[in-house]
Write a protein that holds these residues in place. Structure first.
Motif, PDB file in Angstrom:
ATOM      1  N   UNK A 232     -56.046  56.842  41.566  1.00 30.40           N
ATOM      2  CA  UNK A 232     -56.749  56.470  40.468  1.00 30.40           C
ATOM      3  C   UNK A 232     -57.925  56.071  40.871  1.00 30.40           C
TER       4      UNK A 232
ATOM      5  N   UNK B 115     -54.103  60.987  40.068  1.00 35.48           N
ATOM      6  CA  UNK B 115     -54.554  60.745  39.115  1.00 35.48           C
ATOM      7  C   UNK B 115     -55.987  60.097  39.160  1.00 35.48           C
TER       8      UNK B 115
ATOM      9  N   UNK C 269     -60.021  59.544  38.778  1.00 36.45           N
ATOM     10  CA  UNK C 269     -60.713  59.984  37.629  1.00 36.45           C
ATOM     11  C   UNK C 269     -62.162  60.206  38.110  1.00 36.45           C
TER      12      UNK C 269
ATOM     13  N   UNK D  29     -51.872  65.020  39.062  1.00 34.62           N
ATOM     14  CA  UNK D  29     -52.443  64.505  37.497  1.00 34.62           C
ATOM     15  C   UNK D  29     -53.906  64.235  37.836  1.00 34.62           C
TER      16      UNK D  29
ATOM     17  N   UNK E 257     -57.641  63.457  37.518  1.00 33.59           N
ATOM     18  CA  UNK E 257     -58.255  63.280  36.318  1.00 33.59           C
ATOM     19  C   UNK E 257     -60.172  63.470  36.281  1.00 33.59           C
TER      20      UNK E 257
ATOM     21  N   UNK F 154     -55.616  67.572  35.462  1.00 30.63           N
ATOM     22  CA  UNK F 154     -56.316  67.672  34.378  1.00 30.63           C
ATOM     23  C   UNK F 154     -57.840  67.930  34.310  1.00 30.63           C
TER      24      UNK F 154
ATOM     25  N   UNK G 256     -46.250  56.719  33.896  1.00 32.02           N
ATOM     26  CA  UNK G 256     -46.384  58.208  34.917  1.00 32.02           C
ATOM     27  C   UNK G 256     -47.782  58.947  34.619  1.00 32.02           C
ATOM     28  N   UNK G 257     -48.121  59.090  33.385  1.00 35.56           N
ATOM     29  CA  UNK G 257     -49.295  59.967  32.868  1.00 35.56           C
ATOM     30  C   UNK G 257     -50.427  59.424  33.254  1.00 35.56           C
ATOM     31  N   UNK G 258     -50.603  57.973  33.505  1.00 31.67           N
ATOM     32  CA  UNK G 258     -51.887  57.100  33.771  1.00 31.67           C
ATOM     33  C   UNK G 258     -53.110  57.544  32.881  1.00 31.67           C
ATOM     34  N   UNK G 259     -52.778  57.941  31.940  1.00 30.88           N
ATOM     35  CA  UNK G 259     -53.983  58.268  30.748  1.00 30.88           C
ATOM     36  C   UNK G 259     -54.726  57.292  30.569  1.00 30.88           C
ATOM     37  N   UNK G 260     -55.947  57.243  30.817  1.00 31.69           N
ATOM     38  CA  UNK G 260     -56.759  56.107  30.459  1.00 31.69           C
ATOM     39  C   UNK G 260     -56.855  55.010  31.632  1.00 31.69           C
ATOM     40  N   UNK G 261     -55.986  55.245  32.435  1.00 32.88           N
ATOM     41  CA  UNK G 261     -55.851  54.075  33.447  1.00 32.88           C
ATOM     42  C   UNK G 261     -56.993  53.823  34.134  1.00 32.88           C
TER      43      UNK G 261
END
Lengths: 225, 441
Positions: free
Chosen positions: A83, A102, A104, A121, A123, A142, B143-148
């Protein structure tokens, strides 16, 4: 040259290290001695500091990094730079699973190999791996770019969204909805930029590009995966 | 012709009832399984199957309205330096912006803040509207961590690591393309308009040993200030709760199968997971065996509707409850005033569950700007706060009748069960007996 503050994990705790790094002024330099594979080193950094970890690190090294430059002179455990939002993380050795998960933004460079699910994942991060990546790398990726200078394991790019993948070596198999795509001039230029940022001299012309076929973007009776 | 076929002596099949027949016909026509919102609609043993034993000769009640019966609760004081201090044990469950409109999220935040409790983000990140109107906001780590992102992590008052939810344990999530507007897509880093999958597994940890390290990472990032929750859908609850507690959770959220969803396969909603009533005593037993009951707080959700449910959860050992569907109903979901519009969508007030379609007349489960504008966040917040207040006062009423000066003093001994099943699940005696099935007593 600004002085380097050393924190020796034989005497300091991980909490003391991270607390100090969270309070660090931008532009300062830090060196972590005897990390001993400890987990959660240099996580949650939020300033343009320079951190060198002199040895192996455990899980989540440089997790959620913002702005900082973190260099690990060793191997890292699961979820290095997970992340990450910005900044640069460089691993001189190899990485375990879920490197850059994840993330970004920012740049993650792994000079050695990365294990399974590298870039899972992702981003928006850019990841450059000098060696091989394990199975399911870029799973559900993504956005961002994954560059693999060695080989890729099974199911590369499974269930991919819009992340782009470049592989120089052999791809063992592609995952669901991941396909090889044409390598245009813009892709060669993009790849050259990424390789340069990672300090590598590989020839972009030797890479292949992979991306999403976008067949899973809508549920249909044909989604049989 | 008589309107009621049963009056003509016609007999409906219990096995192939009208809903089942319609589902088979729909499957045959479309070839696609049914996706819907809401939670399990089948009848399962629930809190209605329990009754309280009010005080009489052997117990001493408290005076209603006058003698003090406190309701405050502290969540997350096991490790966090800033635990949550709530005025009531009724909290708002996680529901995403994307599944819900920005107005609905704002209204939930307003309602929770007015009532002195917390609300929770969902899959898709934290919106400024929600943060701005929520005095106490729990930030879900999914799990998706969308917007995290770490900024929102630090802005949160607590962090909830979500392993699953009661409506679909093991199922990840989905948000259909009609609700993926430009704003929702940008928050989740996805192309607008696609049918979006939320991962069912966390991307960077597997199992309780990893979770322990992950929890420590989140604590390190937030300087050990925030309580860390772990949320599980109710399945193997006894083991899940033990493992979550051992992994270092401050608070454990157990969501039973009646818990709601914005979009899940019907077959998943109705056939996976166990009832809240069955899960709660397992969770309490797990914590008790670890010596952590009350040190690790337990929040229970899934079909909690009123003060009686709240009181029963507390009596069985929960520290707090979370409401989702009930909060949406308080906002106006399924209100009779929208009946004509529900019927245009092939539904009716009291039946509407097509949250996945994004055409919610009440402006709650939609991203359509015109529909969403129907929901006034201020009025919605007032209604949610009213529901929480009523639930709290109802629970106080019961607690006083049982002689308890605090809701958390309610205990299993205050309860009996109406059915053998509920007695076995809740581990309280069948009413009128001293029999608790399955315990040898």
């Amino acid at each position: 040259m600004a002085p380097v503050t050393e924190i020796d994990l034989r005497s300091a705790s991980v909490r003391e290290l991270n607390g100090a790094l969270h309070r660090a002024e931008p532009g300062t330099s830090w060196r972590v001695l005897h990390p001993g594979g400890a987990h959660n080193l240099a996580v949650g950094l939020d300033a343009a500091v320079d951190v060198v970890i002199d040895g192996h690190a455990g899980y989540y090294c440089a997790g959620m990094n913002q702005h900082a430059t973190v260099t690990v002179h060793g191997n890292v455990g699961v979820g290095v730079a997970e992340n990450m939002m910005s900044g640069t993380v460089r691993v001189r050795g190899s990485a375990s699973q879920s490197a850059g998960a994840t993330a970004h933004g920012g740049l993650l460079v792994i000079d050695g190999d990365a294990s399974a699910r590298c870039g899972i994942s992702m981003k928006g991060v850019d990841i450059v791996v000098g060696g091989d990546v394990g199975h399911m790398s870029a799973f559900m990726g993504q956005a961002g770019r994954l560059v693999v200078c060695g080989d890729a394991g099974d199911a590369l790019g499974d269930s991919l969204y819009e992340a782009r993948i470049y592989v120089q070596g052999r791809v063992r198999s592609l995952g669901a909805d991941c396909v090889e795509k044409e390598m245009g001039p813009e892709h060669l230029a993009e790849l050259a930029m990424l390789l340069k940022a990672a300090g590598r001299d590989d020839d972009p012309a030797g890479f292949r590009r992979y991306g999403s076929a976008r067949r899973l973007y809508h549920f249909t009776t044909g989604n049989s995966y | 012709m008589h309107d009621d076929p049963a009056a003509l002596g016609l007999r409906e099949s219990a096995t192939f009832d009208r809903a089942t027949i319609a589902a088979i016909q729909r499957a045959a026509e479309t070839g696609v399984y049914d996706i819907r919102g809401w939670g399990a609609k089948r009848r399962v043993p629930h809190f209605d199957d329990l009754l309280f034993l009010g005080a009489s000769m052997s117990r001493y009640p408290l005076e209603g309205y006058r003698e003090r019966c406190d309701t405050d609760v502290v969540l997350g004081d096991r490790h966090a330096t800033r635990p949550l201090r709530l005025a009531t044990p009724v909290t708002i469950a996680g529901m995403s912006f994307g599944a819900l409109s920005a107005q609905a999220k704002e209204a939930l935040g307003r309602g929770a803040s007015e009532a002195g409790t917390s609300t929770t983000t969902g899959d898709g990140g934290m919106t400024p509207e929600e943060r701005g109107h929520s005095k106490t906001l729990v930030y879900q780590y999914l799990p998706s961590r969308y917007g995290m992102n770490p900024d929102d992590l630090r802005r949160a008052d607590a962090i909830e690591v979500v392993l699953g939810q009661g409506a679909k344990p093991g199922g990840g999530g989905m948000l259909l393309g009609q609700k993926i507007t430009d704003r929702v897509a940008a928050m989740r880093t996805l192309p607008p308009g696609i049918d979006q999958r939320s991962a069912c597994r966390h991307p960077d940890w597997t199992g309780p040993d990893d979770l322990e390290i992950k929890i420590r990472e989140l604590r390190e990032i937030t300087d050990w200030e925030k309580p860390i929750y772990v949320k599980v859908g109710a399945t193997r609850t006894y083991y899940d709760v033990k493992l979550a507690a051992k992994a270092g959770a401050d608070v454990i959220v157990v969501d039973g199968m009646q818990g709601g969803t914005a979009a899940t396969q019907e077959v998943f909603i109705e056939h996976v997971g166990i009832p809240t009533l069955a899960a709660l005593p397992q969770a309490v037993r797990a914590l008790q065996e670890e010596g952590l009951h009350r040190r690790v707080q337990l929040v229970v959700s899934g079909g909690v509707r009123n003060g009686a449910d709240l009181a029963k959860c507390m009596a069985l050992g929960a520290d707090a409850v979370a409401i989702g569907t009930a909060a949406l109903i308080a906002l106006g979901d399924n209100h009779p005033k929208w009946d004509a519009e529900y019927r245009k969508l092939g539904s009716a007030a009291g039946y509407f569950d097509d949250y996945q379609d994004g055409r919610d007349p009440a402006g709650i489960s939609t991203q359509d700007e015109e529909l969403a504008a129907r929901l006034d966040p201020v009025e919605g917040g007032r209604r949610v706060a009213n529901l929480i207040r009523v639930m709290t006062m109802e629970a106080q009423t019961i607690a006083r009748a049982c002689g308890k000066a605090h809701l958390r003093n309610l205990e299993p001994e205050d309860l009996v069960a109406l059915t053998v099943e509920s007695a076995a699940m809740a581990r309280v005696p069948l009413a009128g007996t001293d029999w608790i099935p399955g315990t040898g007593r």
